[in-house]
Motif scaffolding. Structure first.
Motif, PDB file in Angstrom:
ATOM      1  N   SER A 255     -30.117 -14.054 -22.626  1.00  0.00           N
ATOM      2  CA  SER A 255     -30.551 -12.652 -22.656  1.00  0.00           C
ATOM      3  C   SER A 255     -30.002 -11.887 -21.457  1.00  0.00           C
ATOM      4  N   ASP A 256     -30.011 -12.527 -20.296  1.00  0.00           N
ATOM      5  CA  ASP A 256     -29.450 -11.888 -19.095  1.00  0.00           C
ATOM      6  C   ASP A 256     -27.949 -11.689 -19.240  1.00  0.00           C
ATOM      7  N   LEU A 257     -27.272 -12.715 -19.761  1.00  0.00           N
ATOM      8  CA  LEU A 257     -25.818 -12.665 -19.892  1.00  0.00           C
ATOM      9  C   LEU A 257     -25.387 -11.560 -20.853  1.00  0.00           C
ATOM     10  N   LEU A 258     -26.195 -11.341 -21.908  1.00  0.00           N
ATOM     11  CA  LEU A 258     -25.822 -10.381 -22.958  1.00  0.00           C
ATOM     12  C   LEU A 258     -26.573  -9.054 -22.844  1.00  0.00           C
ATOM     13  N   SER A 259     -27.095  -8.754 -21.675  1.00  0.00           N
ATOM     14  CA  SER A 259     -27.942  -7.558 -21.494  1.00  0.00           C
ATOM     15  C   SER A 259     -27.224  -6.263 -21.850  1.00  0.00           C
ATOM     16  N   GLU A 260     -25.895  -6.265 -21.791  1.00  0.00           N
ATOM     17  CA  GLU A 260     -25.135  -5.045 -22.083  1.00  0.00           C
ATOM     18  C   GLU A 260     -24.483  -5.067 -23.458  1.00  0.00           C
ATOM     19  N   SER A 261     -24.856  -6.044 -24.281  1.00  0.00           N
ATOM     20  CA  SER A 261     -24.283  -6.128 -25.629  1.00  0.00           C
ATOM     21  C   SER A 261     -25.388  -5.977 -26.662  1.00  0.00           C
ATOM     22  N   GLU A 262     -25.381  -4.880 -27.397  1.00  0.00           N
ATOM     23  CA  GLU A 262     -26.404  -4.631 -28.412  1.00  0.00           C
ATOM     24  C   GLU A 262     -26.355  -5.695 -29.508  1.00  0.00           C
ATOM     25  N   GLU A 263     -25.149  -6.025 -29.956  1.00  0.00           N
ATOM     26  CA  GLU A 263     -25.015  -7.015 -31.017  1.00  0.00           C
ATOM     27  C   GLU A 263     -25.444  -8.396 -30.522  1.00  0.00           C
ATOM     28  N   GLY A 264     -25.068  -8.727 -29.292  1.00  0.00           N
ATOM     29  CA  GLY A 264     -25.455 -10.013 -28.722  1.00  0.00           C
ATOM     30  C   GLY A 264     -26.963 -10.164 -28.627  1.00  0.00           C
ATOM     31  N   LEU A 265     -27.648  -9.096 -28.180  1.00  0.00           N
ATOM     32  CA  LEU A 265     -29.105  -9.146 -28.056  1.00  0.00           C
ATOM     33  C   LEU A 265     -29.781  -9.237 -29.430  1.00  0.00           C
ATOM     34  N   LYS A 266     -29.164  -8.645 -30.446  1.00  0.00           N
ATOM     35  CA  LYS A 266     -29.705  -8.772 -31.792  1.00  0.00           C
ATOM     36  C   LYS A 266     -29.646 -10.233 -32.242  1.00  0.00           C
ATOM     37  N   GLY A 267     -28.538 -10.897 -31.903  1.00  0.00           N
ATOM     38  CA  GLY A 267     -28.415 -12.317 -32.222  1.00  0.00           C
ATOM     39  C   GLY A 267     -29.451 -13.155 -31.500  1.00  0.00           C
ATOM     40  N   VAL A 268     -29.724 -12.803 -30.240  1.00  0.00           N
ATOM     41  CA  VAL A 268     -30.754 -13.508 -29.460  1.00  0.00           C
ATOM     42  C   VAL A 268     -32.116 -13.357 -30.128  1.00  0.00           C
ATOM     43  N   ALA A 269     -32.424 -12.145 -30.591  1.00  0.00           N
ATOM     44  CA  ALA A 269     -33.717 -11.881 -31.233  1.00  0.00           C
ATOM     45  C   ALA A 269     -33.855 -12.685 -32.526  1.00  0.00           C
ATOM     46  N   GLU A 270     -32.780 -12.724 -33.321  1.00  0.00           N
ATOM     47  CA  GLU A 270     -32.816 -13.476 -34.576  1.00  0.00           C
ATOM     48  C   GLU A 270     -33.020 -14.967 -34.305  1.00  0.00           C
ATOM     49  N   LEU A 271     -32.292 -15.470 -33.332  1.00  0.00           N
ATOM     50  CA  LEU A 271     -32.379 -16.884 -32.999  1.00  0.00           C
ATOM     51  C   LEU A 271     -33.754 -17.230 -32.446  1.00  0.00           C
ATOM     52  N   SER A 272     -34.300 -16.350 -31.635  1.00  0.00           N
ATOM     53  CA  SER A 272     -35.627 -16.587 -31.048  1.00  0.00           C
ATOM     54  C   SER A 272     -36.680 -16.697 -32.142  1.00  0.00           C
ATOM     55  N   PHE A 273     -36.598 -15.829 -33.160  1.00  0.00           N
ATOM     56  CA  PHE A 273     -37.569 -15.863 -34.259  1.00  0.00           C
ATOM     57  C   PHE A 273     -37.536 -17.204 -34.970  1.00  0.00           C
ATOM     58  N   VAL A 274     -36.340 -17.658 -35.318  1.00  0.00           N
ATOM     59  CA  VAL A 274     -36.208 -18.921 -36.049  1.00  0.00           C
ATOM     60  C   VAL A 274     -36.754 -20.079 -35.222  1.00  0.00           C
ATOM     61  N   MET A 275     -36.389 -20.126 -33.959  1.00  0.00           N
ATOM     62  CA  MET A 275     -36.803 -21.237 -33.111  1.00  0.00           C
ATOM     63  C   MET A 275     -38.312 -21.230 -32.859  1.00  0.00           C
ATOM     64  N   GLU A 276     -38.893 -20.048 -32.716  1.00  0.00           N
ATOM     65  CA  GLU A 276     -40.352 -19.963 -32.506  1.00  0.00           C
ATOM     66  C   GLU A 276     -41.109 -20.440 -33.747  1.00  0.00           C
ATOM     67  N   GLN A 277     -40.627 -20.047 -34.932  1.00  0.00           N
ATOM     68  CA  GLN A 277     -41.310 -20.447 -36.162  1.00  0.00           C
ATOM     69  C   GLN A 277     -41.202 -21.954 -36.398  1.00  0.00           C
ATOM     70  N   ILE A 278     -40.045 -22.512 -36.082  1.00  0.00           N
ATOM     71  CA  ILE A 278     -39.886 -23.968 -36.241  1.00  0.00           C
ATOM     72  C   ILE A 278     -40.788 -24.711 -35.270  1.00  0.00           C
ATOM     73  N   GLU A 279     -40.928 -24.172 -34.072  1.00  0.00           N
ATOM     74  CA  GLU A 279     -41.817 -24.811 -33.095  1.00  0.00           C
ATOM     75  C   GLU A 279     -43.266 -24.778 -33.588  1.00  0.00           C
ATOM     76  N   ASN A 280     -43.645 -23.682 -34.253  1.00  0.00           N
ATOM     77  CA  ASN A 280     -45.000 -23.573 -34.798  1.00  0.00           C
ATOM     78  C   ASN A 280     -45.217 -24.534 -35.972  1.00  0.00           C
ATOM     79  N   LEU A 281     -44.202 -24.660 -36.830  1.00  0.00           N
ATOM     80  CA  LEU A 281     -44.324 -25.494 -38.024  1.00  0.00           C
ATOM     81  C   LEU A 281     -44.144 -26.976 -37.723  1.00  0.00           C
ATOM     82  N   GLY A 282     -43.264 -27.264 -36.770  1.00  0.00           N
ATOM     83  CA  GLY A 282     -42.963 -28.657 -36.424  1.00  0.00           C
ATOM     84  C   GLY A 282     -41.962 -29.283 -37.376  1.00  0.00           C
ATOM     85  N   LEU A 283     -41.280 -30.309 -36.910  1.00  0.00           N
ATOM     86  CA  LEU A 283     -40.316 -31.067 -37.710  1.00  0.00           C
ATOM     87  C   LEU A 283     -40.764 -32.519 -37.747  1.00  0.00           C
ATOM     88  N   THR A 284     -40.434 -33.208 -38.832  1.00  0.00           N
ATOM     89  CA  THR A 284     -40.890 -34.580 -39.026  1.00  0.00           C
ATOM     90  C   THR A 284     -40.121 -35.571 -38.166  1.00  0.00           C
TER      91      THR A 284
END
Length: 456
Positions: A255-284
């Motif tokens: 997030s710090d590295l891409l602070s000046e890239s709108e597209e980069g930060l959008k990718g960070v947000a998308e990735l954060s959502f997926v990873m947070e949901q997987i952490e909540n659901l858990g993997l076998t």
């Protein structure tokens, strides 16, 4: 002189035992696909060249097997063009079709052609062979199977979450307990390219980065230099290779590295959502790992990208995929976002062989072999096999009244667990002499007991 038979490099024959193991993988994958609501389709083994060419980048296009036109195809080529001996220029004149390179582009073509028959979002799975004119090596073949699942018609990130779960479910069922599901986002890579001043070289950047596991950091940097990416840009890129820590720590640094890239930060947000949901659901049995050097060289990816590796085996990826926002747009159907993953059956097979994970795979051998003592005994055996097969017991009779030793050797070589010996006395009594080939024990039994003993 008789030529010794052979097959093309990068292709293989499969024995019945190997096929039983492969079918075990197919069935396991297919079962999970169906549990997750995916429907099967199939597409032709070859497509029009115009469907495939230009969809995989320059390197991918080189690996597409072209099919020569039928008839006297050279007669239609202009003499001056033919004299140039430029294969790239002449190919389109002599080849209008090609073997499919993957299942994703044909799927996009299918969606566009059948859009009026499809209910969107459309969840499909497809298990078919693909062909690539690649250099054969361990785990890399010219003909191999892909097992794909895709969803088109939805840009919801819950699809990415579900695909991570699907990977975990399949590999758990196969007994691969330590798979690593690597994840990244192409928007993040676009943001990095923008930050280092190489936005106009995004394709060159991602194609080179995708080779990191094969050629190392020095090889990637060399390739980028060859593509005229500046030294200043490469210096700015170095922190990407040095990121360590947990997924959360990497995301924070990113997030710090891409602070000046709108597209980069959008990718960070998308990735954060997926990873947070997987952490909540858990993997076998799998783990989800953020890998910022994961690029996947195919040009059509636009969002999340995945690759899966099996720990403890040097094999490379055994699965991969990602989000493509407008793949159908190349065929005239705009704004049709999709996401999908693929299982590399052939590499999964090799990994499971190395780890001895085929204990649950069905054996293709018969359950019982009837010894052939002559015409009367063979007729009795044929009637008996009919009702054994009705009970789901795989039964076989030796085709001729050969010597007993030869027939028993045949049973041993095929690892048949039971042999039935029937003579005149057994026919009169309507019984069977059943031999357990492992223990050597022989018992005389009736029809019901025979079914019970073989089936137990």
């Amino acid at each position: 002189m008789i030529m010794k038979p052979s097959i093309p490099k990068g292709t293989r024959d499969f024995s019945s035992t190997e096929l039983a193991k492969r079918n075990f993988i197919f069935d396991t994958v297919k079962r999970s696909f169906q549990l997750y609501g995916f429907e099967p389709i199939e597409t032709p083994s070859f497509e029009n060249s115009s469907t495939l060419m230009g969809k995989y980048g320059e390197e991918g296009d080189r690996l597409i097997f072209k099919i020569l036109n039928s008839g006297d195809f050279l007669r239609k080529v202009d003499e001056n063009l033919y004299a140039e001996k430029d294969s790239k220029k002449i190919t389109s004149k002599i080849s209008e079709k090609a073997l499919r390179y993957d299942l994703t582009v044909p799927f996009a073509r299918y969606v566009v052609q059948h859009q009026n028959e499809i209910v969107f979002p459309f969840k499909r799975y497809q298990i078919q062979p693909v062909w690539r004119a690649d250099r054969p090596q361990k785990g890399r073949f010219r003909e191999f199977f892909q097992c794909d699942a895709d969803v088109v018609g939805s840009d919801s990130l819950w699809q990415e979450v579900e695909f991570v779960q699907l990977y975990d479910a399949v590999f758990s069922d196969l007994g691969l307990k330590d798979t690593v599901i690597k994840i990244n986002n192409r928007k993040i890579l676009s943001g990095i390219a923008e930050i280092i001043g190489a936005k106009d070289r995004l394709i060159d950047f991602t194609v080179a980065l995708d080779k990191l596991d094969k050629i190392g950091i020095d090889g990637v940097l060399k390739e980028m230099r060859n593509k005229e990416i500046s030294e200043e840009a490469l210096d700015k890129l170095m922190p990407l290779f040095e990121l360590t820590g947990s997924n959360q720590e990497k995301m924070s640094a990113l997030s710090d590295l891409l602070s000046e890239s709108e597209e980069g930060l959008k990718g960070v947000a998308e990735l954060s959502f997926v990873m947070e949901q997987i952490e909540n659901l858990g993997l076998t049995s799998s783990s989800l790992k953020l890998d910022l050097t994961l690029a996947r060289g195919l040009n059509y990816y636009t969002g999340a990208i995945f690759e899966v590796e099996a720990n403890g085996v040097q094999m490379g990826s055994i699965g991969g995929g990602g989000r493509y926002d407008d793949l159908t747009g190349i065929f005239g159907l705009k704004n049709m976002s999709g996401v999908g993953i693929s299982f590399g059956l052939d590499r999964i097979f090799l990994v499971m062989e190395e780890l001895n994970l085929f204990n649950n795979a069905p054996n293709p051998r018969p359950d019982v072999l009837f010894i052939n003592f002559g015409e009367q005994e063979a007729a009795y055996a044929m009637k008996s096999m009919k009702w054994l097969r009705n009970e789901g017991i795989r039964s076989e009779m030796y085709p001729s009244a050969a010597k007993l030793k030869k027939q028993m050797n045949y049973a041993n070589s095929k690892e048949v667990p039971f042999v039935v010996l029937v003579g005149e006395e057994e026919i009169k009594q309507k019984t069977f002499k059943l031999k357990n080939m492992a223990s050597g024990e022989q018992v005389t039994c009736n029809q019901e007991e025979l079914i019970r003993l073989i089936g137990s």
